[in-house]
Design an enzyme around this catalytic site. Structure first.
Site, PDB file in Angstrom:
ATOM      1  N   ASP A   7       0.845  -1.159   0.117  1.00  0.00           N
ATOM      2  CA  ASP A   7       0.023  -0.004   0.072  1.00  0.00           C
ATOM      3  C   ASP A   7       0.787   1.251   0.116  1.00  0.00           C
ATOM      4  OD1 ASP A   7      -2.292   1.686  -0.035  1.00  0.00           O
ATOM      5  OD2 ASP A   7      -2.054   1.841   2.190  1.00  0.00           O
ATOM      6  N   SER A   8       0.164   2.393  -0.279  1.00  0.00           N
ATOM      7  CA  SER A   8       1.053   3.539  -0.367  1.00  0.00           C
ATOM      8  C   SER A   8       1.493   3.846   1.119  1.00  0.00           C
ATOM      9  CB  SER A   8       0.083   4.593  -0.945  1.00  0.00           C
ATOM     10  OG  SER A   8      -0.967   4.899  -0.045  1.00  0.00           O
ATOM     11  N   GLY A  40      -2.844   9.205  -4.052  1.00  0.00           N
ATOM     12  CA  GLY A  40      -4.323   9.611  -4.662  1.00  0.00           C
ATOM     13  C   GLY A  40      -4.425  11.124  -5.410  1.00  0.00           C
ATOM     14  N   CYS A  70      -4.313  -1.445  -2.345  1.00  0.00           N
ATOM     15  CA  CYS A  70      -4.288  -0.154  -2.452  1.00  0.00           C
ATOM     16  C   CYS A  70      -5.222   0.180  -3.506  1.00  0.00           C
ATOM     17  CB  CYS A  70      -2.881   0.446  -2.614  1.00  0.00           C
ATOM     18  SG  CYS A  70      -2.900   2.284  -3.286  1.00  0.00           S
ATOM     19  N   ASN A  71      -6.495   0.785  -3.541  1.00  0.00           N
ATOM     20  CA  ASN A  71      -7.345   0.772  -4.704  1.00  0.00           C
ATOM     21  C   ASN A  71      -6.884   1.894  -5.719  1.00  0.00           C
ATOM     22  OD1 ASN A  71     -10.183  -0.338  -3.992  1.00  0.00           O
ATOM     23  ND2 ASN A  71      -8.976   0.514  -1.988  1.00  0.00           N
ATOM     24  N   GLU A 162      -2.349   9.314   7.388  1.00  0.00           N
ATOM     25  CA  GLU A 162      -0.919   9.319   7.437  1.00  0.00           C
ATOM     26  C   GLU A 162      -0.173  10.082   8.407  1.00  0.00           C
ATOM     27  OE1 GLU A 162       1.188   7.077   5.677  1.00  0.00           O
ATOM     28  OE2 GLU A 162      -0.610   5.964   5.354  1.00  0.00           O
ATOM     29  N   CYS A 194     -11.113   2.702  -0.590  1.00  0.00           N
ATOM     30  CA  CYS A 194      -9.679   2.996  -0.123  1.00  0.00           C
ATOM     31  C   CYS A 194      -9.264   2.238   0.944  1.00  0.00           C
ATOM     32  CB  CYS A 194      -9.625   4.709   0.124  1.00  0.00           C
ATOM     33  SG  CYS A 194      -7.991   5.073   0.661  1.00  0.00           S
ATOM     34  N   THR A 195      -8.241   1.626   0.990  1.00  0.00           N
ATOM     35  CA  THR A 195      -8.020   0.716   2.113  1.00  0.00           C
ATOM     36  C   THR A 195      -7.481   1.450   3.407  1.00  0.00           C
ATOM     37  OG1 THR A 195      -5.643   0.598   1.390  1.00  0.00           O
ATOM     38  CG2 THR A 195      -7.093  -1.460   0.852  1.00  0.00           C
ATOM     39  N   HIS A 196      -7.445   2.779   3.279  1.00  0.00           N
ATOM     40  CA  HIS A 196      -7.185   3.679   4.562  1.00  0.00           C
ATOM     41  C   HIS A 196      -8.614   3.840   5.282  1.00  0.00           C
ATOM     42  CE1 HIS A 196      -3.415   4.728   2.895  1.00  0.00           C
ATOM     43  NE2 HIS A 196      -3.163   5.213   3.899  1.00  0.00           N
TER      44      HIS A 196
HETATM   45  N1  DGL Z   1      -4.755   3.098   0.756  1.00  0.00           N
HETATM   46  C1  DGL Z   1      -4.666   3.577  -0.612  1.00  0.00           C
HETATM   47  C2  DGL Z   1      -6.026   3.214  -1.404  1.00  0.00           C
HETATM   48  O1  DGL Z   1      -6.579   2.372  -1.241  1.00  0.00           O
HETATM   49  C3  DGL Z   1      -4.701   5.238  -0.443  1.00  0.00           C
HETATM   50  C4  DGL Z   1      -3.932   5.761  -1.559  1.00  0.00           C
HETATM   51  C5  DGL Z   1      -3.267   7.218  -1.286  1.00  0.00           C
HETATM   52  O2  DGL Z   1      -2.096   6.966  -0.955  1.00  0.00           O
HETATM   53  O3  DGL Z   1      -3.893   8.120  -1.432  1.00  0.00           O
HETATM   54  O4  DGL Z   1      -6.244   3.851  -2.383  1.00  0.00           O
END
Ligand code: DGL
Length: 270
Positions: A7-8, A40, A70-71, A162, A194-196
């Site tokens: 993930d990011s 994103g 990460c989507n 974050e 979004c996984t966050h």
């Molecule tokens: N968790 C990422 C997702 O699922 C976040 C992307 C981001 O860093 O903006 O999209």
């Protein structure tokens, strides 16, 4: 026999948690690209290059199979990676398809023609890059007809998470839900794309109100990986150790991860 999870930042830990519960015998190597989060607001080229670099780092850990938890990477980079970049002995899977299969009442990997499904009005919450890619609508159109999707780009939420700023993240979630409801007052289902966002899922659910089914990905991705590994056990790589890698500062990433997940996580430098 390790599997890589990317993930990011810390959002993919929501997916990792479900993977570890569903597949306790599998070691997972997690890679958070915290130095470059959020993705994103980046261009598709940028997201592609960063995601490829992270995937290569996970190969070096003996993970032939990498889950893009990460989507944004799944939406903006996965197709291009699979079509132009990935060697034949490696696999990269995204988090979109399992969610859409659940939403459209399909078995994993059912590729039959699109059909009418029960849900008609879907609210999608995702990062600006994911919304701009329209990947969700594209994958949905392969499987369902007559579903109205209203997408809300949730600027700022990943950044706040974050930064460890829960109060700001929750305030932004409430304002994004309000903005969406002005355009779609009565969604039947809401997708946390979004996984966050599971880290602030309670705020999403409260702001959406009762009667809206909230879909988040972690358990769906875990079920679909278990199914995939049964069919493709050879994709378990040579790695043997679970670990958490970050491109950011390990101490501060560990403390934010621990704060949001409410359990101890120790990152090391990637
Ligand atoms: N968790 C990422 C997702 O699922 C976040 C992307 C981001 O860093 O903006 O999209």
């Amino acid at each position: 026999m390790a599997v890589g999870v990317f993930d990011s930042g810390i959002g993919g830990l929501t997916v990792l948690d479900a993977l570890q519960k569903r597949l306790p015998e599998v070691p997972f190597v997690y890679f958070g690209d915290n130095a470059h989060a959020p993705y994103g607001v980046r261009t598709a080229d940028d997201i592609f290059n960063l995601t490829c670099a992270a995937t290569e780092r996970l190969w070096a850990e003996g993970c032939d199979l990498v889950i893009l938890a990460c989507n944004t990477a799944s939406a903006a980079a996965l197709k291009r990676m699979q079509e132009t970049w990935l060697p034949a002995d490696k696999r990269v899977l995204g988090v979109f398809v399992p969610l859409i299969e659940a939403l459209t009442e399909r078995q994993w990997g059912d590729n039959s023609p699109p059909r009418e499904v029960a849900v008609k009005h879907v609210a999608l919450f995702a990062t600006p890059a994911t919304v701009a890619s329209r990947a969700f609508q594209r994958e949905l159109a392969f499987r369902a007809i007559g579903v109205d999707v209203e997408a809300q780009p949730c600027g700022g939420v990943v950044d706040a998470i974050e930064q460890g700023d829960e109060i700001l993240a929750e305030a932004l979630v409430r304002s994004h839900v309000e903005a969406l409801k002005r355009r779609m007052p009565h969604p039947q289902a809401a997708v946390l794309g979004c996984t966050h966002y599971p880290l602030v899922e309670k705020t999403f659910a409260e702001a959406l109100g009762q009667g809206v089914k909230v879909y988040s990905q972690a358990n769906l991705v875990a079920e679909s990986l278990a199914d995939y590994l049964q069919r493709r056990p050879e994709m378990l790589g040579q790695g043997t150790q679970s670990k958490f890698l970050t491109t950011g500062d390990p101490a501060s990433v560990s403390s934010k991860a621990t704060q949001f997940l409410r359990k101890g996580v120790v990152f090391q430098s990637a």
